[in-house]
Design a protein around this motif. Sequence first.
Motif, PDB file in Angstrom:
ATOM      1  N   GLU A  95       0.811  -1.216   0.000  1.00  0.00           N
ATOM      2  CA  GLU A  95       0.000   0.000   0.000  1.00  0.00           C
ATOM      3  C   GLU A  95       0.848   1.270   0.000  1.00  0.00           C
ATOM      4  OE1 GLU A  95      -2.934   0.192   3.052  1.00  0.00           O
ATOM      5  OE2 GLU A  95      -3.916  -1.672   2.437  1.00  0.00           O
ATOM      6  N   ASN A  96       0.336   2.239  -0.740  1.00  0.00           N
ATOM      7  CA  ASN A  96       0.873   3.600  -0.740  1.00  0.00           C
ATOM      8  C   ASN A  96      -0.329   4.521  -0.935  1.00  0.00           C
ATOM      9  OD1 ASN A  96       1.858   6.132  -1.316  1.00  0.00           O
ATOM     10  ND2 ASN A  96       3.444   5.433  -2.721  1.00  0.00           N
ATOM     11  N   PRO A  97      -0.880   5.101   0.125  1.00  0.00           N
ATOM     12  CA  PRO A  97      -2.157   5.809   0.021  1.00  0.00           C
ATOM     13  C   PRO A  97      -2.147   7.041  -0.862  1.00  0.00           C
ATOM     14  CG  PRO A  97      -1.203   6.096   2.202  1.00  0.00           C
ATOM     15  CD  PRO A  97      -0.380   5.051   1.518  1.00  0.00           C
ATOM     16  N   ALA A  98      -0.966   7.532  -1.246  1.00  0.00           N
ATOM     17  CA  ALA A  98      -0.916   8.719  -2.103  1.00  0.00           C
ATOM     18  C   ALA A  98      -0.613   8.393  -3.553  1.00  0.00           C
ATOM     19  CB  ALA A  98       0.138   9.700  -1.578  1.00  0.00           C
ATOM     20  N   VAL A  99      -0.367   7.128  -3.872  1.00  0.00           N
ATOM     21  CA  VAL A  99       0.178   6.803  -5.183  1.00  0.00           C
ATOM     22  C   VAL A  99      -0.783   7.128  -6.321  1.00  0.00           C
ATOM     23  CG1 VAL A  99      -0.541   4.355  -5.121  1.00  0.00           C
ATOM     24  CG2 VAL A  99       1.420   5.061  -6.531  1.00  0.00           C
ATOM     25  N   VAL A 100      -2.072   6.825  -6.168  1.00  0.00           N
ATOM     26  CA  VAL A 100      -3.010   7.096  -7.262  1.00  0.00           C
ATOM     27  C   VAL A 100      -3.188   8.595  -7.477  1.00  0.00           C
ATOM     28  CG1 VAL A 100      -5.446   6.944  -7.934  1.00  0.00           C
ATOM     29  CG2 VAL A 100      -4.232   4.904  -7.169  1.00  0.00           C
ATOM     30  N   LEU A 101      -3.273   9.363  -6.387  1.00  0.00           N
ATOM     31  CA  LEU A 101      -3.397  10.805  -6.528  1.00  0.00           C
ATOM     32  C   LEU A 101      -2.206  11.370  -7.303  1.00  0.00           C
ATOM     33  CD1 LEU A 101      -4.621  11.682  -2.928  1.00  0.00           C
ATOM     34  CD2 LEU A 101      -5.989  11.640  -5.014  1.00  0.00           C
ATOM     35  N   ASN A 102      -1.014  10.902  -6.985  1.00  0.00           N
ATOM     36  CA  ASN A 102       0.167  11.407  -7.674  1.00  0.00           C
ATOM     37  C   ASN A 102       0.225  10.931  -9.128  1.00  0.00           C
ATOM     38  OD1 ASN A 102       1.152  12.905  -5.504  1.00  0.00           O
ATOM     39  ND2 ASN A 102       2.168  11.125  -4.608  1.00  0.00           N
ATOM     40  N   GLN A 103      -0.255   9.725  -9.392  1.00  0.00           N
ATOM     41  CA  GLN A 103      -0.313   9.258 -10.779  1.00  0.00           C
ATOM     42  C   GLN A 103      -1.302  10.083 -11.593  1.00  0.00           C
ATOM     43  OE1 GLN A 103      -1.211   5.174  -9.844  1.00  0.00           O
ATOM     44  NE2 GLN A 103       0.912   4.505 -10.070  1.00  0.00           N
ATOM     45  N   ILE A 143      -2.074  13.228 -11.039  1.00  0.00           N
ATOM     46  CA  ILE A 143      -1.438  14.525 -11.270  1.00  0.00           C
ATOM     47  C   ILE A 143      -0.477  14.428 -12.456  1.00  0.00           C
ATOM     48  CG2 ILE A 143       0.174  16.213 -10.293  1.00  0.00           C
ATOM     49  CD1 ILE A 143      -1.119  15.564  -7.524  1.00  0.00           C
ATOM     50  N   GLN A 144       0.212  13.294 -12.567  1.00  0.00           N
ATOM     51  CA  GLN A 144       1.154  13.115 -13.665  1.00  0.00           C
ATOM     52  C   GLN A 144       0.466  12.908 -15.011  1.00  0.00           C
ATOM     53  OE1 GLN A 144       4.340  10.169 -12.801  1.00  0.00           O
ATOM     54  NE2 GLN A 144       3.604  10.255 -10.695  1.00  0.00           N
ATOM     55  N   VAL A 145      -0.631  12.165 -15.017  1.00  0.00           N
ATOM     56  CA  VAL A 145      -1.198  11.719 -16.297  1.00  0.00           C
ATOM     57  C   VAL A 145      -2.228  12.676 -16.867  1.00  0.00           C
ATOM     58  CG1 VAL A 145      -3.212  10.350 -15.532  1.00  0.00           C
ATOM     59  CG2 VAL A 145      -1.815   9.548 -17.465  1.00  0.00           C
ATOM     60  N   GLY A 166      -4.150  10.289   8.332  1.00  0.00           N
ATOM     61  CA  GLY A 166      -4.824  10.781   7.135  1.00  0.00           C
ATOM     62  C   GLY A 166      -4.055  11.854   6.400  1.00  0.00           C
ATOM     63  N   ARG A 167      -2.743  11.910   6.621  1.00  0.00           N
ATOM     64  CA  ARG A 167      -1.891  12.911   5.967  1.00  0.00           C
ATOM     65  C   ARG A 167      -1.050  12.214   4.911  1.00  0.00           C
ATOM     66  NH1 ARG A 167       1.410  15.314  10.702  1.00  0.00           N
ATOM     67  NH2 ARG A 167       2.014  16.861   9.129  1.00  0.00           N
ATOM     68  N   LEU A 168      -1.142  12.691   3.673  1.00  0.00           N
ATOM     69  CA  LEU A 168      -0.532  11.984   2.555  1.00  0.00           C
ATOM     70  C   LEU A 168       0.536  12.836   1.870  1.00  0.00           C
ATOM     71  CD1 LEU A 168      -3.809  10.563   0.962  1.00  0.00           C
ATOM     72  CD2 LEU A 168      -2.436   9.612   2.825  1.00  0.00           C
ATOM     73  N   GLY A 169       1.508  12.162   1.286  1.00  0.00           N
ATOM     74  CA  GLY A 169       2.579  12.845   0.567  1.00  0.00           C
ATOM     75  C   GLY A 169       2.194  13.129  -0.874  1.00  0.00           C
ATOM     76  N   ILE A 170       1.319  14.095  -1.051  1.00  0.00           N
ATOM     77  CA  ILE A 170       0.810  14.436  -2.382  1.00  0.00           C
ATOM     78  C   ILE A 170       1.748  15.438  -3.057  1.00  0.00           C
ATOM     79  CG2 ILE A 170      -1.127  15.471  -3.640  1.00  0.00           C
ATOM     80  CD1 ILE A 170      -2.913  14.576  -1.317  1.00  0.00           C
ATOM     81  N   ASP A 171       1.951  15.285  -4.357  1.00  0.00           N
ATOM     82  CA  ASP A 171       2.812  16.184  -5.129  1.00  0.00           C
ATOM     83  C   ASP A 171       2.066  17.489  -5.419  1.00  0.00           C
ATOM     84  OD1 ASP A 171       4.756  14.213  -5.161  1.00  0.00           O
ATOM     85  OD2 ASP A 171       4.081  13.393  -7.080  1.00  0.00           O
ATOM     86  N   GLY A 177      -1.707  23.686 -12.773  1.00  0.00           N
ATOM     87  CA  GLY A 177      -2.965  24.415 -12.703  1.00  0.00           C
ATOM     88  C   GLY A 177      -4.184  23.513 -12.707  1.00  0.00           C
ATOM     89  N   GLN A 178      -4.027  22.350 -12.099  1.00  0.00           N
ATOM     90  CA  GLN A 178      -5.125  21.388 -12.099  1.00  0.00           C
ATOM     91  C   GLN A 178      -6.133  21.695 -10.991  1.00  0.00           C
ATOM     92  OE1 GLN A 178      -2.657  17.944 -11.615  1.00  0.00           O
ATOM     93  NE2 GLN A 178      -2.634  17.461 -13.798  1.00  0.00           N
ATOM     94  N   LYS A 179      -7.363  21.262 -11.217  1.00  0.00           N
ATOM     95  CA  LYS A 179      -8.412  21.364 -10.212  1.00  0.00           C
ATOM     96  C   LYS A 179      -8.780  19.963  -9.763  1.00  0.00           C
ATOM     97  CE  LYS A 179     -10.446  25.516 -12.306  1.00  0.00           C
ATOM     98  NZ  LYS A 179     -11.672  26.094 -12.936  1.00  0.00           N
ATOM     99  N   LEU A 180      -9.274  19.864  -8.533  1.00  0.00           N
ATOM    100  CA  LEU A 180      -9.731  18.558  -8.066  1.00  0.00           C
ATOM    101  C   LEU A 180     -11.002  18.715  -7.251  1.00  0.00           C
ATOM    102  CD1 LEU A 180      -8.885  18.250  -4.804  1.00  0.00           C
ATOM    103  CD2 LEU A 180      -6.622  17.963  -5.794  1.00  0.00           C
ATOM    104  N   GLY A 181     -11.818  17.676  -7.317  1.00  0.00           N
ATOM    105  CA  GLY A 181     -13.047  17.617  -6.538  1.00  0.00           C
ATOM    106  C   GLY A 181     -13.050  16.342  -5.723  1.00  0.00           C
ATOM    107  N   THR A 182     -13.499  16.424  -4.484  1.00  0.00           N
ATOM    108  CA  THR A 182     -13.462  15.270  -3.598  1.00  0.00           C
ATOM    109  C   THR A 182     -14.804  15.115  -2.893  1.00  0.00           C
ATOM    110  OG1 THR A 182     -12.764  16.502  -1.625  1.00  0.00           O
ATOM    111  CG2 THR A 182     -11.035  15.756  -3.118  1.00  0.00           C
TER     112      THR A 182
END
Length: 386
Positions: free
Chosen positions: A271-279, A281-283, A311-316, A324-329
């Motif tokens: 497990e890496n709880p930040a991996v999908v968020l960072n992927q 951001i990259q893609v 609940g603190r993640l290493g997000i890029d 300049g990306q936007k995100l909704g959660t």
Amino acid sequence: MRAVVYKGPKEVAVEEVDEPEIEHPNDVLIDITTSCICGSDLHMYEGRTAAEEGIVFGHENMGIVTEVGDGVSTLEEGDRVVAPFNVACGFCQNCENGYTGFCTNVNPGFAGGAYGYVAMGPYKGGQAEKLRIPYADFNALKLPEGNEHEDAFALLADIFPTGWHGTELANLQAGESVAIFGGGPVGLMAAYSAKIKGAAEIYSVDRVPSRLDLAEEHCDATPINFEEGDPVEQIIDQHGGEVDKGVDAVGYQAIDPETDPGSDAYDPARENPAVVLNQLIQVVRPTGELGIPGLYVPSDPGAPDEMAAQGRLGIDFGKLFEKGQKLGTGQCNVKEYNRALRDLIIEGRADPSWVVSHRVGLDEAPEMYEAFDKREEGVTKVLLEP
């Protein structure tokens, strides 16, 4: 009545519990005809939440009205209904603005309520023979009589609207390209929603071949197996660049592709709880948008490190800002979508029932929880009937 009861990490049992009763004039009682096992249930099942023993699971529920409170005006005995997993009052500020997943009246001290879920209020779940639906005029969605579309309508309680919600959070438009991480039920429904909305290209990322096959067959998605290489590189190579939008349908128990696969079984050590968020951001291209319906929690007893446990993640975030990306959660406001999705099903323009792999009796719930938890091949969506 019989119900699926949480006994501790990796253990549920079907036990006798008290039947629900009318507690308020706005309540109705239903006989459950279908309840579903959800990927969110696995977080509790695995001991990854503060859930205490004795919780009756089940937040995806439908059935037949058997008793009606004196204050209910739009429902009557015999009505067939499906209940959003959100328990909402209908009249707080958030509900009035459509944010029924964040009702401030049904669960004091917390924005949002749900059936059979830790910290989401005193509402018993529907993996049982009967269920109480509070604020029933607002929360219960009427369905056509009979048993037609039973499997498809059951998915209106959560995963079909939640998949749709993921594409809404990403502001997906017709003709755009989208990468959807996660091929579980919500991820598959996000891909299906993207197809219905007219996405030009859909990429479905997972590691379970049967899930990827479903995404390709029913959603016209390009399957991306992250065990076969960096999913970001695979998508960019096939698409010829970054995609317009992205959806995280995985959440905090994401698997890191760079770790040793070890075996076909799901392995928490990866497990890496930040991996999908960072992927994502990259893609996703600069100024693109990310929809994040995947579950993240403020406290995780089984986290891989101390920071994630809080609940603190290493997000890029620097890269997110640079692009300049936007995100909704946030969890889905089911009522925002379920009526329209119901009508798509009735008119034959949508049929999400292809995601259902098993319909079994309530007594088989413990075995199906175990199989679903192991991410076994061919186990996508399990429906329970009393």
